[in-house]
Design a protein around this motif. Structure first.
Motif, mmCIF file in Angstrom:
data_model
loop_
_atom_site.group_PDB
_atom_site.id
_atom_site.type_symbol
_atom_site.label_atom_id
_atom_site.label_comp_id
_atom_site.label_asym_id
_atom_site.label_seq_id
_atom_site.Cartn_x
_atom_site.Cartn_y
_atom_site.Cartn_z
ATOM 1 N N LEU A 253 33.848 27.314 35.348
ATOM 2 C CA LEU A 253 34.701 27.712 36.464
ATOM 3 C C LEU A 253 34.946 26.528 37.379
ATOM 4 O O LEU A 253 34.022 25.757 37.672
ATOM 5 C CB LEU A 253 34.040 28.851 37.258
ATOM 6 N N PRO A 254 36.185 26.374 37.846
ATOM 7 C CA PRO A 254 36.477 25.269 38.771
ATOM 8 C C PRO A 254 35.921 25.553 40.159
ATOM 9 O O PRO A 254 35.816 26.707 40.590
ATOM 10 C CB PRO A 254 38.002 25.236 38.788
ATOM 11 N N SER A 255 35.556 24.511 40.861
ATOM 12 C CA SER A 255 35.049 24.663 42.224
ATOM 13 C C SER A 255 36.204 24.705 43.207
ATOM 14 O O SER A 255 37.171 23.951 43.070
ATOM 15 C CB SER A 255 34.101 23.509 42.584
ATOM 16 N N SER A 318 35.918 41.831 37.201
ATOM 17 C CA SER A 318 36.496 40.706 36.452
ATOM 18 C C SER A 318 35.638 40.465 35.223
ATOM 19 O O SER A 318 34.425 40.294 35.336
ATOM 20 C CB SER A 318 36.551 39.450 37.323
ATOM 21 N N ARG A 319 36.297 40.413 34.061
ATOM 22 C CA ARG A 319 35.554 40.289 32.806
ATOM 23 C C ARG A 319 35.963 39.069 31.993
ATOM 24 O O ARG A 319 35.321 38.782 30.986
ATOM 25 C CB ARG A 319 35.740 41.554 31.965
ATOM 26 N N THR A 320 37.008 38.379 32.360
ATOM 27 C CA THR A 320 37.464 37.200 31.629
ATOM 28 C C THR A 320 37.535 36.011 32.577
ATOM 29 O O THR A 320 37.509 36.169 33.809
ATOM 30 C CB THR A 320 38.848 37.442 31.009
ATOM 31 N N ARG A 321 37.635 34.824 31.988
ATOM 32 C CA ARG A 321 37.682 33.608 32.798
ATOM 33 C C ARG A 321 38.901 33.625 33.715
ATOM 34 O O ARG A 321 38.802 33.302 34.905
ATOM 35 C CB ARG A 321 37.720 32.370 31.890
ATOM 36 N N SER A 322 40.040 33.988 33.184
ATOM 37 C CA SER A 322 41.252 33.989 34.000
ATOM 38 C C SER A 322 41.167 34.995 35.135
ATOM 39 O O SER A 322 41.589 34.715 36.261
ATOM 40 C CB SER A 322 42.474 34.288 33.124
ATOM 41 N N THR A 326 41.282 34.101 39.106
ATOM 42 C CA THR A 326 42.310 34.730 39.934
ATOM 43 C C THR A 326 41.689 35.471 41.110
ATOM 44 O O THR A 326 42.175 35.397 42.246
ATOM 45 C CB THR A 326 43.145 35.704 39.088
ATOM 46 N N ALA A 327 40.597 36.206 40.855
ATOM 47 C CA ALA A 327 39.952 36.955 41.937
ATOM 48 C C ALA A 327 39.382 36.020 42.992
ATOM 49 O O ALA A 327 39.490 36.298 44.202
ATOM 50 C CB ALA A 327 38.853 37.843 41.360
ATOM 51 N N VAL A 328 38.807 34.906 42.576
ATOM 52 C CA VAL A 328 38.248 33.955 43.542
ATOM 53 C C VAL A 328 39.365 33.327 44.365
ATOM 54 O O VAL A 328 39.230 33.132 45.589
ATOM 55 C CB VAL A 328 37.415 32.885 42.814
ATOM 56 N N GLU A 525 43.396 45.436 46.055
ATOM 57 C CA GLU A 525 43.543 44.660 44.831
ATOM 58 C C GLU A 525 43.150 45.478 43.611
ATOM 59 O O GLU A 525 43.805 45.411 42.561
ATOM 60 C CB GLU A 525 42.678 43.396 44.911
ATOM 61 N N ALA A 526 42.084 46.267 43.738
ATOM 62 C CA ALA A 526 41.664 47.121 42.623
ATOM 63 C C ALA A 526 42.719 48.173 42.310
ATOM 64 O O ALA A 526 42.993 48.474 41.145
ATOM 65 C CB ALA A 526 40.332 47.785 42.945
ATOM 66 N N LEU A 527 43.344 48.738 43.344
ATOM 67 C CA LEU A 527 44.397 49.727 43.121
ATOM 68 C C LEU A 527 45.609 49.102 42.446
ATOM 69 O O LEU A 527 46.239 49.716 41.576
ATOM 70 C CB LEU A 527 44.804 50.369 44.455
#
Length: 532
Positions: A253-255, A318-322, A326-328, A525-527
């Motif tokens: 993951l990028p910082s 969140s379950r994938t890298r993308s 995106t969430a971060v 965001e979840a909705l």
């Protein structure tokens, strides 16, 4: 009673003895679970009344439940009986046995020798016929059942237990794999274990088809390893073997700019019970400007786990890298459910342990295979340096391990509970010294140790405590504990000079409403994700 083969007998006098005479209930309560070897005849056992009968062998006493007052009329079966089970309405007793065909509804009297007893290693009778299930109700409300060539008596409460069939090769399905026997033997005698043996034992346990035997042996191995140490090499082997069960790719993951990405996880299984502090603190830290990836699972030993709380609050997963990146970027907080990353291991281990074991020293932090940030790992155990060394050997380069405990010896995987807190930092693969924060040390920083935090009585109450605290209207001890753990995160991320500065920033995020606004933004965001 006629003498026959010496057969292993086990009995469990349950507390529920309704329907039995008062003398029987008192007699049954006096017996303790035990295992003895005695001479029993298959036909006698099925029709003789054995209430209160004591079998003496080396001082052991065994209370058997009553069987049928009359010999049961069993449906004719051409299959050999491998085991006989007796299940009573108030308890269970079973006898491992081998008998011949049931002829004309009666168990045949076939001479047996000690070689026929499974405990003596005899080859079992195998049946390739199609499964057959027939039953007949007796006057006592029991049912004599023949299923797949095995005989079982079922009590009026419908409780039925069929025996496990041993493999066709004649081996005993209850015998542990050689690697497991080796580990248990050496643990029992306090002997050193050769390198690689613990890891092989874990893999062999995971491959056992008998789930009940696997659970029992896994409990024995992991508990034994904890009782003897735990040793760093054993913990590393256990974690490596467990993580190898699932094929999960490492995610870099990028910082974020201006701070360090925080990877947050906790061991759970804490002795000091409280509400879910880590997830609440992650929300406050994100509201204060930190970028956090929270890894969590469902509850096993507590009222509510991190994943349970995240779902109750309506937070996106969140379950994938993308999706994590995106969430971060959007909200500075991503929640990663651990069970989804390790489905095979979860079937073997998930939901089974309520106390710490070797997997607790890093599984929650390592399951998702996330790299690129600094790990903040909560451990409900005083050996924070051991966890730091284990994490370093398993690929983590930067980490802060925290724990807290009380004088009674109970620990939590958060900072600030009890009378002392422990930290140990892993930097560039090098483990630093363990730092201890006593209650007086926190007072010197203008802080205090919240000893008045009690565990919630239900999941609903736990969620309400978190919502009230994030809104700045909850129990002051709850708000203080959340702000204190958020301060540790902000200081680790490089956004606070020290613990006192981080605490002030976290407290400001709560009092200003930013923490509550973060919860609402995450819900929206979840909705949005659900409608896409």
């Amino acid at each position: 009673m006629e003498s026959g083969a010496r057969l292993p007998v086990q009995a469990w006098p349950h507390q529920s003895m309704r329907g039995f005479p008062a003398t029987t209930r008192r007699r049954s309560a006096a017996f303790q679970p035990t295992t003895v070897t005695t001479a029993l005849d298959f036909g006698d056992l099925l029709h003789k009344q054995v209430i209160g009968t004591k079998f003496h062998r080396r001082g052991a006493h065994l209370g058997l439940l009553r069987s049928l007052p009359k010999r049961p009329r069993l449906t004719r079966s051409e299959h050999d009986v491998d085991h006989v089970h007796l299940v009573g309405a108030g308890g269970k007793a079973w006898v491992g046995s081998r008998a011949s065909n049931l002829i004309d509804g009666k168990p045949a009297r076939v001479p047996r020798s000690t070689e026929d007893c499974p405990a003596q290693g005899a080859a079992p009778v195998e049946t390739n016929a199609a499964p057959v299930t027939r039953h007949r109700t007796t006057r006592e409300g029991h049912r004599a059942v023949i299923a797949s060539g095995r005989c079982c008596l079922v009590g009026v409460n419908g409780d039925m237990r069929l025996p496990r069939r041993r493999p066709a090769n004649g081996s005993d399905c209850q015998s542990p794999p050689p690697s497991v026997r080796e580990v248990l033997y050496r643990v029992s005698l306090g002997l050193p274990i050769a390198s690689g043996t613990v890891g092989r034992a874990m893999l062999d346990l995971a491959a056992l088809p008998d789930h009940a035997a696997r659970d029992n042996l896994l409990t024995a191995v992991l508990t034994g390893l904890m009782a003897r140490g735990p040793a760093e090499s054993d913990v590393v082997e256990v974690l490596r073997a467990a993580l190898s069960l699932d094929e999960v790719e490492t995610v870099d993951l990028p910082s974020p700019s201006g701070s360090r990405l925080l990877l947050l996880a906790g061991s759970g299984k804490k002795g000091i019970k409280s509400f879910n502090v880590s997830t609440s603190s992650a929300i406050v830290a994100a509201a204060a400007g930190a970028s956090v990836v929270k890894m969590g699972s469902r509850a096993t030993s507590s009222v509510m786990g991190s994943r349970d709380l995240a779902e109750s609050l309506g937070l996106p997963h969140s379950r994938t890298r993308s999706s994590i990146i995106t969430a971060v970027e959007r909200s500075r907080l991503a929640f990663v459910p651990i069970e989804d990353m390790i489905p095979v291991l979860d079937q073997v281990y998930g939901g089974r342990f309520h106390v710490l074991n070797p997997l607790s020293f890093g599984l929650a932090a390592l399951a998702a295979r996330l790299r690129g940030g600094v790990l903040v790992f909560g451990l409900a155990h005083p050996k924070v340096d051991l966890a730091a060394r284990v994490l370093g050997r398993l690929g983590v380069s930067e980490a802060l391990v925290v724990a807290s405990g009380n004088p009674a010896g109970y620990f939590a995987d958060e900072f600030g509970l009890g009378n002392r807190s422990l930290t140990c930092r892993l930097t560039g693969g090098t483990v630093g010294a363990v730092h201890t924060f006593e209650a007086d040390d926190l007072k010197n920083l203008g802080l205090s140790s919240p000893n008045s935090v009690h565990p919630p009585r239900s999941a609903t109450e736990a969620v309400q405590w978190v919502l009230d605290a994030l809104a700045g209207e909850g129990n002051p001890a709850h708000v203080h504990l959340i702000a204190l753990n958020s301060a540790v995160m902000l200081m680790t991320a490089g956004l606070a000079r020290d613990l006192a500065d981080g605490y002030g920033q976290a407290e400001a995020a709560i009092n200003s409403g930013r923490a509550w606004a973060k919860v609402e933004a995450l819900r929206e965001e979840a909705l949005c994700q659900q409608t896409i």
